[in-house]
Design a protein around this motif. Structure first.
Motif, PDB file in Angstrom:
ATOM      1  N   SER A 282       0.676  -1.155  -0.091  1.00  0.00           N
ATOM      2  CA  SER A 282       0.160   0.108   0.447  1.00  0.00           C
ATOM      3  C   SER A 282       1.349   1.300  -0.332  1.00  0.00           C
ATOM      4  N   THR A 319       0.298   7.620   3.544  1.00  0.00           N
ATOM      5  CA  THR A 319      -0.625   6.628   2.880  1.00  0.00           C
ATOM      6  C   THR A 319      -1.069   5.455   4.508  1.00  0.00           C
ATOM      7  N   GLY A 425      -5.561   0.502   1.036  1.00  0.00           N
ATOM      8  CA  GLY A 425      -4.740   0.886   0.375  1.00  0.00           C
ATOM      9  C   GLY A 425      -5.137   0.946  -0.843  1.00  0.00           C
TER      10      GLY A 425
END
Length: 436
Positions: A282, A319, A425
């Motif tokens: 991710s 993220t 993600g």
């Protein structure tokens, strides 16, 4: 849906802010940041009562996240580890007699947690990882070469970001390449049981609708049973034929002179195999998307690869693949002038902490030269991520191989994110590029 709009499944309401903070669609669309921002500004320690969930305190400020994390004797993991509807919690309890499917490091508290962690900790520390650098660089080159062979267009998630960290962690576990598809499937089911794409491809669909989410989706008990069977065979083999791999360490692990329990061993494999690659995937894919969206930042990084450590931390901050963890108070505690009572649940929202305006200047700007010393994506204190040094090494190896060869890159379609409020993600990143 074809236009990339997240599908709203029954079972999650959006009537109130409390409902929104648990809603997986808002995580897929990133609208959750509007909720986080409002809470940080108006009520950073917010008593939250979403429909269908047991209430909890939402912890959204960076400083408060650190305070909760460092007081691990007061705020424990075991009672609640992640957000789950009451129906899901009751189902797990009825199936296992416990509040969890697994007994992983993130589900346990000291002293058991630390004793289990110590079994493999040396494997994931920098001195040992240095021995793996050359092999990780080879795996990175293999995947960039594969990307180059695809004719200048691919889905970066499905062709590179998913498979690269998976190959690394499978080698550390000593698992054959032929089992990678199985492990990827299991990982996606564990972390995205309500995602429509994951549920649609799963053989472990819920027969009764009783899942750990309030959606029709993957029956995680069936997924767990598959994983326990798989790693049970690994354990049997490593006890008979020990090797120099993490699986052998787990299979033969002992605490206080006694072998670790079967459930603890199976859970240990699972947390290493799943979290050990999904979160890195991710970060890699989400970081690549931001480089594409910010060509000035991509150019800055390509022109000065000494910025890689900063850029990697910024990708991790941006993220934050693990969006939250839960804690439970073992005694009354005062935080921000409010009394958290014994037995209260707390949800520490790492993604919010990594956008805290008091800690990060212009937190919604992606900067490869940002000095990110305080991101909380790996957690903090005794439960800090075991694999954080490996994750950084993997990302650095891939970017070291990819960026000097990358002549151009752009989006070739709409990126899509997984529908999950716990670990999430990108699940698709179509790109068009030219590699040397």
């Amino acid at each position: 849906m074809a236009d990339g709009t997240p599908t709203v499944f029954p079972g999650f309401k959006r009537d109130t802010l409390d409902d929104e903070i648990v809603h997986p669609d808002l995580y897929a669309s990133w609208e959750i940041h509007d909720v986080y921002t409002k809470l940080r500004q108006d009520d950073p320690l917010h008593w939250t009562e979403p429909d269908g969930f047991r209430p909890f305190w939402s912890v959204t400020k960076h400083a408060d996240i650190l305070e909760v994390e460092k007081n691990n004797k007061i705020f424990i993991n075991h009672d609640r580890t992640y957000l789950s509807p009451k129906s899901g919690e009751e189902w797990i309890m009825s199936m296992t007699g416990d509040s969890h499917l697994f007994r992983t490091l993130v589900d346990l508290d000291d002293p058991v947690h630390m004793k289990l962690r110590a079994l493999t900790q040396a494997w994931f520390m920098p001195p040992n990882l240095r021995k793996l650098e050359a092999r990780v660089a080879e795996i990175a080159k293999e995947h960039v070469d594969h990307m180059a062979s695809l004719g200048g267009e691919c889905d970066f998630v499905k062709e590179v970001a998913l498979w690269y960290p998976l190959r690394v962690i499978m080698e550390i576990l000593g698992v054959p390449r032929s089992d990678e598809k199985f492990m990827l499937k299991m990982t996606q089911e564990i972390f995205g049981p309500s995602d429509p794409d994951v549920a649609g491809e799963s053989d472990n669909k819920s027969d009764s609708g009783q899942t750990v989410t309030s959606d029709e989706g993957v029956d995680l008990l069936k997924t767990a049973q598959e994983l326990f069977q798989y790693f049970g065979a690994i354990t049997e083999d490593r006890r008979a034929n020990p090797r120099d791999d993490v699986s052998t360490v787990i299979a033969n692990g002992q605490i206080d002179g006694q072998p670790i329990g079967e459930r603890e061993a199976m859970s240990y494999y699972i947390i290493v195999a799943t979290a050990g690659h999904d979160t890195t995937s991710s970060t890699v894919s989400g970081g690549m998307l931001e480089l594409i969206k910010n060509p000035d930042q991509l150019a800055k990084l390509k022109n000065d690869l000494s910025l890689l450590p900063n850029a990697i931390e910024e990708m991790i901050r941006w993220t934050t693949p693990v969006k939250h963890f839960m804690r439970t108070a073992t005694e009354d505690y005062t935080l921000r002038g409010k009394t958290i009572k014994k037995g209260d649940g707390l949800c520490i929202f790492y993604w919010s902490g990594n956008r805290d305006e008091e800690v990060f200047d212009d937190p919604f700007e992606f900067r490869v030269d940002r000095d990110v010393k305080k991101q909380v994506a790996f957690g903090y204190g005794v439960h800090v991520c075991l694999g954080m040094h490996l994750a950084r090494m993997e990302i650095k190896a891939l970017l070291n191989e990819l960026l000097p060869r990358l002549e151009s890159i752009e989006l070739a379609g709409e990126p899509k994110s997984t529908r999950a409020n716990f670990v999430s993600g990108l699940k698709s990143l179509p790109i068009r590029y030219k590699l040397s």
